[in-house]
Design an enzyme around this catalytic site. Structure first.
Site, short mmCIF file in Angstrom:
data_model
loop_
_atom_site.label_atom_id
_atom_site.label_comp_id
_atom_site.label_asym_id
_atom_site.label_seq_id
_atom_site.Cartn_x
_atom_site.Cartn_y
_atom_site.Cartn_z
N ARG A 198 55.52 60.02 92.67
CA ARG A 198 55.99 59.22 93.80
C ARG A 198 57.31 59.72 94.35
NH1 ARG A 198 55.31 52.77 94.71
NH2 ARG A 198 56.48 52.65 96.63
N HIS B 4 65.06 62.52 101.74
CA HIS B 4 65.80 61.26 101.58
C HIS B 4 67.11 61.40 100.81
CE1 HIS B 4 62.20 59.54 103.24
NE2 HIS B 4 62.68 58.32 103.14
N ARG C 231 58.66 33.62 90.43
CA ARG C 231 58.39 34.89 89.70
C ARG C 231 57.23 35.66 90.31
NH1 ARG C 231 59.10 31.44 85.13
NH2 ARG C 231 61.28 31.47 84.46
N GLU D 225 57.01 54.93 90.30
CA GLU D 225 57.91 56.05 90.51
C GLU D 225 58.33 56.74 89.22
OE1 GLU D 225 61.42 55.09 92.76
OE2 GLU D 225 61.27 56.98 93.83
N LYS E 35 57.46 48.82 97.34
CA LYS E 35 58.89 48.86 97.07
C LYS E 35 59.58 47.86 97.97
CE LYS E 35 60.18 53.50 95.59
NZ LYS E 35 61.12 54.60 95.92
N GLU F 89 58.95 60.14 109.39
CA GLU F 89 58.20 59.84 108.17
C GLU F 89 56.74 60.28 108.30
OE1 GLU F 89 59.51 58.58 105.31
OE2 GLU F 89 61.41 57.69 105.93
N HIS G 58 69.94 59.96 102.81
CA HIS G 58 70.74 58.80 102.39
C HIS G 58 72.23 59.14 102.38
CE1 HIS G 58 67.33 56.50 100.10
NE2 HIS G 58 67.37 56.20 101.38
N ASN H 33 60.28 61.03 98.53
CA ASN H 33 61.70 61.09 98.86
C ASN H 33 62.09 62.40 99.56
OD1 ASN H 33 62.40 58.54 97.81
ND2 ASN H 33 62.39 59.38 95.73
N HIS I 259 67.82 55.57 109.87
CA HIS I 259 67.20 56.11 108.66
C HIS I 259 66.30 57.33 108.94
CE1 HIS I 259 65.40 56.22 104.67
NE2 HIS I 259 64.20 56.14 105.23
N LYS J 125 50.38 58.10 101.78
CA LYS J 125 51.27 57.31 100.92
C LYS J 125 50.48 56.54 99.87
CE LYS J 125 55.26 54.48 100.47
NZ LYS J 125 56.48 53.93 101.07
#
Lengths: 383, 383
Positions: free
Chosen positions: B255, B262, B136, B251, B158, B200, B266, B259, B281, B241
């Protein structure tokens, strides 16, 4: 980070209770009482308007409760698909985790939507884990249908699956939005399963609620029979657990107390190959608690009278309480110690146990000498 | 819960920087500079004395950097086994997650021990996810070896894997203990991969750092060449960042600005079957950013001059910037819109985009009409 637990019971009804698990912005309610599955739709929509839901259950539980839950949700305007998995501990696997995750994505649930776990600890742990990783965390709602799940696994946000390396070694901390513990649903449980779950109820008394343990000694028959005594026992257990969780959500300290009986218990489950015909979790915990008190007495930490009192109550309710009660025999004391040392609560090779100074006076004992544990197991192993 | 980001650079050396990601009790440092893989053992043991570690990497990266990392750890007294996985996006799978989890358990790592992710975004995302669920949540350390990983995926916590339902739909938020970004390691990158990662870098300027974007327009050749300019660009990106992440770890709001590019990106990756021979990417993000600015201009939110400026810079550095740059052609505008609508950032069917009022003035646009997006794609799709 987490404020002291606020745990209050409302006067919502003679046979109903509400516990709030105080975790700041992740606080949530546990409702306890009869008829909560039938009332689930109304409770959910009132608290989480606009939410979409999908149900995860197992074959045994679905046969008893799925139709009622689905109808309750439908009458509150929520159409819910259900994923029904095989019953049993083997369902807490990577393969089933992947099934549940795919189900949630297939149903196009978003972060603010919820998976509903309808079942015992296996379904709750698995579904909570899936909810914790779908979109990096979506909501979930616990509808526990076993006593064990109602008083233990559905409260506190621990989720997980088993691997070949051990039980519950993989998972996340992820709190539910709501827990609906339908005390009436327990009427459909086999006696052995109810009794096993009762071990965790007794545990809360043994940890730090001596009055509760004394109440259980006098009222356990009423708890088994159902009604107000059962609801009280479940509520008191949830309140006890919620208090500990609010103090220590991520198990940095006090939360370890909840493992009373579990280090011995897990070793016994492993030593019996997790074969539920021989030993189920609550039974392992019962023997583990009795051993923890007997070992505490042997170490001159508690009195032998306390150990005897614990053993007697477990025996009275029909729980196993000594190694000799495990059907089929056990491996050697050395082998049992190996299982204990592999337990995930071991830090840097030192053995950590929850021991007790008496009933309701448990504490975390670090650096317990392995040699003492071995000698104790040798004395008590009937092998 | 998270305090405003503190992001400071020390004067540790001409060619070195340190950024602190301000996340309260989960705060951690990002070190940026040349030679950090060789210095990893000393840095780790100084910060986390007594820790045990194990390395996860991929075949390509291991060939260049694994021996040096292993030796560095050994000379600091840490013997570390390594799990070397196939290179490529397909490694971000449930099957590989299970491999990494089993590796950590097999190595008997405890919560306070660390997995070290040596590689690009794939290895970092996968290893971070595994670390987030083993017991965990155990520690992990990022040693990113691609520009993309150094400026983006290794910062912010993330983690995740891909499923047949889409990319990064499954994962957890789990912060590393330390990020060691060896700017010199990027010398081994193929030019195309470095360039893709640069998208990026430019993104941070476009979001809210107009001076940084202007600096990049004047200095991108030096960034590509290496040395102090490269370290500065990486540090400025990490700082950008880290600021956003410290404001909004999970997020809920700001945040989402990260994106930028993105949502379109994507969709293009999905439309090209995630075939890296056609589009990686960063290339998707580059086209996505150009489209976001061009779409913003079409909606009269930004000036066409801003869109042209973005397009020119991407073209200058050798990045693709329009739909026509995707080799092998694209499906219809309707189909692209379908891919966009399946993006996990869609809430209740409304389309959410990051749009801009100008360079360095991006914002979250909710409820963007799908019809406008469709018309825009039809105008720009060369198909």
């Amino acid at each position: 980070m987490n404020k002291a637990g606020r745990a209050g019971e409302t006067g919502e009804g003679q046979d109903a209770a509400r516990i709030t698990v105080g975790l700041g912005d992740r606080a949530y309610d546990i409702l306890i009482g009869s008829g909560l599955i039938a009332a689930a739709g109304a409770e959910i929509i009132r608290r989480l308007p606009g939410i979409r839901v999908a149900i995860v259950s197992d074959e045994h539980v679905a046969a008893h409760h799925l139709d009622m839950l689905t109808q309750s949700l439908a009458s509150a305007g929520m159409a819910a698909e259900a994923l029904v998995l095989p019953a049993g501990e083997k369902t807490k696997s990577f393969a089933m985790l992947q099934e549940v995750v795919d189900f949630a994505l297939r149903e196009k649930l978003e972060r603010r939507d919820a998976l509903i776990a309808l079942g015992g600890g296996v379904i709750g742990d698995l579904t909570g884990f899936a909810a914790g990783i779908v979109r990096r965390g979506m909501r979930f709602i616990q509808v526990p249908t076993s006593l064990l799940a109602q008083v233990d696994s559905s409260v506190g946000g621990k989720t997980g699956i088993n691997t070949i390396r051990g039980k519950n070694l993989v998972g996340v901390f992820h709190q539910p939005q709501l827990v609906l513990a339908d005390a009436g649903a327990l009427d459909t449980l086999p006696r052995r399963e109810f009794t096993a779950g009762y071990a965790e109820v007794a545990k809360y008394g043994l940890i730090d609620r001596p009055e509760f343990f004394a109440w259980l000694e006098g009222n356990w028959r009423a708890v088994f029979a159902g009604g107000a005594a059962r609801t009280h026992a479940i509520a008191e257990s949830c309140r006890a657990k919620a208090d500990v969780v609010a103090r220590d959500e991520r198990e940095a300290g006090d939360r370890a107390l909840l493992n009373l009986g579990h280090t011995f218990g897990h070793a016994l489950e492993a030593a019996t190959d997790f074969d539920s015909a021989r030993l189920v979790h609550g039974e392992g915990v019962a023997i583990g608690m009795a051993l923890a008190f007997r070992f505490s007495a042997r170490m001159n930490l508690a009195s032998p009278d306390d150990a005897e009192r614990v053993e007697k109550h477990l025996r009275d309710v029909g729980l196993p309480w000594r190694l000799a009660d495990v059907p089929g025999g056990l491996p050697s004391a050395e082998r049992l110690l190996d299982y204990i040392a592999q337990d995930k609560k071991v830090t840097r090779g030192a053995l950590t146990f929850i021991l007790a100074h008496g009933v309701g006076r448990s504490f975390v004992a670090r650096d317990v000498p392995a040699s003492q544990v071995l000698a104790f197991l040798e004395e008590n192993n009937p092998q």
